[in-house]
Design an enzyme around this catalytic site. Structure first.
Site: not given
Length: 298
Positions: A51, A167, A207, A139
């Protein structure tokens, strides 16, 4: 601030990276946004993730951003720096720079495009964990990277003392439950529609991209569940569904939709960097209407 089960807190925001109108890094804007996020319930911030437009920010910008966010929030919340790249050596360099800049932890995405096999993935994460003194979040987002971090690989990585969290954007709920049940890894929902579901089976929290705009509303899902008000938690997750859908499943990256909405709210955002393009007026209006409906439900 944290426990062994939630090494970075529960409610984390995958921060956008604010830019000026000219496209330069807007550090004062990042600090204002960080302060708002903390004041509205975030207990962890993740700069320079997906992001945060990490593919189009420089190494220097990433380090300056971590330092600025750390200065803004002090020691009140955790700062987990996104430093993952497709190059192990480069990722190590970014990890060491983030550590010096004041990060509490690292977010390491699976190497993208080259699609390394599982033994190479494991070696990649271990090398980074060995190089830095910071705890590491793996991640898993195969839809973007082109490679899955398989559950058995995560089980082995969990043996490393500095690999402490995941994540999860795998969309494999069974695999997530398998790893949660067999390790002490803190599992964070990386898909906002899974916040309550993953939390209910032992996840650590989230998250979130949507938290850039609605941090208090998402935090309320966890708070209701923790208080034993599970029906209320379900309602709050449902109330956020329309905004989650528009921000994350509209055919546009969450960066684009988050910046469009924050800009409408008068919050630091600025443009996206090419090759991303800004959301159109119709999309932006839809986001704003969904946000107003969600916040009016309070």
């Amino acid at each position: 601030m944290t426990t062994t089960d939630t090494p970075f807190g529960r409610a984390l925001c995958a921060m956008i990276t604010p830019f000026t109108d000219e496209g330069a890094l807007d550090l004062p804007g990042a600090q204002r946004l960080a302060e708002r996020l903390v004041s509205q319930g975030c207990d962890g911030l993740v700069p320079s993730g997906t992001t945060g437009e990490s593919p189009t920010t420089t190494d220097e910008e990433k380090t300056r951003l971590v330092r600025a966010v750390r200065e803004a929030v002090g020691e009140r919340v955790s700062v987990v720096a996104g430093v993952g790249t497709s190059d192990t050596r480069h990722t190590v360099e970014l990890a060491l720079a983030a550590e010096k800049a004041g990060a509490d932890g690292l977010l390491i995405v699976a190497p993208y495009y080259s699609r390394p096999p599982q033994d190479a993935l494991e070696a990649h994460f271990r090398e980074i964990a060995d190089a830095s003194g910071l705890p590491l979040t793996v991640y898993d987002i195969p839809g973007r990277t082109g490679v899955r971090i398989e559950p058995d690989t995560l089980l082995r990585l969990a043996e490393h003392p500095r690999i402490v969290a995941v994540k999860d954007c795998s969309y494999d709920f069974l695999a997530a439950q398998k790893v949660i049940s067999r390790t002490e890894l803190a599992y964070y929902a990386g898909c906002d529609e899974h916040i309550l579901a993953l939390y209910a089976v032992g996840g650590a929290g989230y998250i979130s991209t949507v938290a850039n705009a609605a941090p208090a509303q998402l935090r309320a899902v966890l708070d209701a569940f923790d208080a034993g008000r599970t029906a209320e938690a379900a309602v709050r997750q449902q109330q956020a569904t329309h905004l989650i859908e528009l921000m994350m499943s509209s055919g546009l990256p969450g960066t684009v939709t988050a910046k469009a909405l924050l800009g409408e709210l008068g919050l630091p955002a600025g443009p996206v960097r090419p090759p991303l393009r800004p959301a159109d007026r119709e999309t932006t209006d839809g986001l704003l209407n969904a946000y107003r409906t969600l916040t009016a439900a309070e």
